[in-house]
Design a protein around this motif. Structure first.
Motif, short mmCIF file in Angstrom:
data_model
loop_
_atom_site.label_atom_id
_atom_site.label_comp_id
_atom_site.label_asym_id
_atom_site.label_seq_id
_atom_site.Cartn_x
_atom_site.Cartn_y
_atom_site.Cartn_z
N MET A 25 54.52 67.26 23.80
CA MET A 25 53.39 66.72 23.04
C MET A 25 53.19 65.24 23.34
N THR A 26 54.27 64.52 23.50
CA THR A 26 54.19 63.09 23.82
C THR A 26 53.48 62.88 25.15
N ARG A 27 53.87 63.69 26.16
CA ARG A 27 53.28 63.52 27.49
C ARG A 27 51.84 63.98 27.54
N LEU A 28 51.56 65.15 26.93
CA LEU A 28 50.20 65.66 26.98
C LEU A 28 49.26 64.80 26.13
N GLY A 29 49.71 64.38 24.95
CA GLY A 29 48.88 63.54 24.10
C GLY A 29 48.49 62.24 24.79
N LYS A 340 55.91 77.17 31.06
CA LYS A 340 55.46 76.99 32.45
C LYS A 340 54.00 76.58 32.49
N VAL A 341 53.17 77.19 31.67
CA VAL A 341 51.76 76.83 31.61
C VAL A 341 51.60 75.41 31.07
N TYR A 342 52.34 75.10 30.02
CA TYR A 342 52.27 73.77 29.40
C TYR A 342 52.62 72.69 30.43
N ASP A 343 53.72 72.91 31.16
CA ASP A 343 54.15 71.91 32.14
C ASP A 343 53.13 71.78 33.28
#
Length: 428
Positions: A25-29, A340-343
């Motif tokens: 969440m930190t990276r995607l946000g 895997k999709v998230y990454d």
């Protein structure tokens, strides 16, 4: 002049965000905020954060419980961790948080003021006033426990704070935006979220100006003891009086108590548009997205919803539950988080933003076109039911690194085999 723009009921949820999701969440946000700032500027990011529907959708696309109060805490925490290392580059700073972190907000703002050359003391005063208004001037039965203050290098800011009503197991989130703010006590809110729970004492309403002035006059003329005596005499009549309200009906986002995602929570034509853009258009029309190693159609489907969070108009976020179909939810609703999709989503977004900083807009442009294609397709495409979509996600969850707070997702159980027929008995 800012004004109240909507409301929502947020069920209270306990528990913690697991580290494997917290880190993502930190990276995607952070990278989504970078993309929004790149396309539309810092002021637009603040406007998005001040929009309660967008904020809920933003948390849902990051894998949090799509309907719960926990989105507020987790999103503010993720943005604080993700944007703080980028504050010098982006000129945006996230302060405060939950509990003891909220009380440190004024000091954090003063430190930021000294560092970047803005009036930190004035910002600290604004932080205290915002908290005081929502805890004292608006008496709606919710006790504040979270205060997040996001400020830019040019002193523009947004506040997201939340209160809880433990007896009702509900939360209310308040959004403030400095843009257009003229007064802290006369209709200052950008938005207040929460289900109607009877009469609310809202002294910030512009219609309460006479009341605010009258209270000061009474205090000067009568003193507190006389006021208590007069109120006791008036209370029976006040309780039975019917109050006429000229307050117009506002958009009301109701976050239901049920945890599972249902078709009634989603605008299905929008979801079918997201899916169709990924399946029919992703591999052929957006090859730039597929150059990132490992990215396939399932990731492009998630990216269609991520792209909508970056580019969508406010009306697109009336169904926050839909965005949970991008990366699932930590409690297996609507399905386990496909790591895997998230990454791969994070990898695509980071690659696109990094190249855009160097003037190469191909990948960010592809995401914008993907969002536009989804909107065009939703006008006429149809697709599977939500039940079928979710069942398909569960079937392949173990192949996509599916994980929840209950652990990694195991392969689905094989179908039960029919018992062999009994051999016929031989006679005598």
């Amino acid at each position: 002049m800012t004004q109240r723009s909507g409301s929502a009921d947020l069920p209270l949820h306990g528990g913690r965000v697991p580290k494997w999701l917290d880190d993502r969440m930190t990276r995607l946000g952070a990278v989504l905020c970078e993309a929004i700032i790149h396309h539309y500027g810092r002021d637009e990011l603040l406007r998005r954060l001040a929009h309660p529907f967008w904020f809920q959708s933003f948390g849902a696309v990051m894998g949090m419980d799509w309907h719960s109060s926990g989105i507020t805490t987790s999103v503010i925490g993720a943005l604080k961790r993700g944007l703080t290392p980028l504050s010098g580059e982006l000129g945006i700073h996230v302060c405060g948080g939950r509990g003891s972190h909220s009380r440190k907000t004024p000091h954090e703002l003063e430190m930021i003021g000294e560092r970047v050359g803005i009036d930190g003391a004035a910002l600290a005063t604004a932080s205290r006033l915002v908290a005081k208004v929502d805890s004292a001037a608006v008496q709606d039965g919710f006790d504040l426990y979270l205060h997040g203050f996001i400020v830019t290098d040019d002193s523009r800011w947004v506040v997201v704070q939340q209160g809880m009503n433990g007896d009702r197991r509900q939360a209310r989130r308040y959004h403030w935006l400095s843009e257009g703010l003229r007064s802290f006590v006369d209709q200052p809110h950008a938005a207040i979220e929460g289900e109607r729970q009877g009469e609310i004492v809202n002294l910030t309403d512009h219609r309460a100006e006479a009341s605010r002035s009258g209270q000061l006059d009474l205090l000067r003329q009568l003193g507190p003891d006389r006021i208590v005596h007069e109120f006791a005499a008036l209370e029976p009549a006040t309780a039975s009086a019917k109050r006429d309200s000229a307050q117009p009906m506002l958009p009301n986002l109701v976050m239901p108590a049920h945890h599972d995602v249902r078709e009634s929570d989603i605008v299905m034509r929008r979801l079918h548009g997201n899916i169709s853009a990924a399946i029919e258009s992703g591999p052929t029309d957006f090859p730039e997205l597929l150059l990132v190693p490992g990215v396939g159609a399932r990731t492009v489907r998630a990216l269609a919803m991520v792209a909508e969070v970056v580019h969508g108009a406010p009306c697109r976020f009336s169904d926050p539950a839909r965005f949970s179909l991008a990366h699932g939810g930590k409690d297996r609703h609507p399905f386990p988080v496909p790591l895997k999709v998230y990454d791969e989503t994070i990898a695509v977004m980071k690659s696109a933003v990094a190249k855009a900083k160097l003037g190469r807009e191909e990948e960010l442009g592809a995401l914008q076109r993907l969002d536009g294609q989804a909107r065009r397709l939703e006008r006429y495409v149809t697709g599977p039911s939500l039940k079928e979509i979710v069942a398909g996600e569960f079937d392949q969850s173990h192949l996509l690194g599916g994980r929840s707070v209950f652990g990694p997702e195991p392969p689905p159980a094989p179908p039960a085999q029919p018992l062999p027929a009994a051999a016929p008995k031989r006679s005598g």
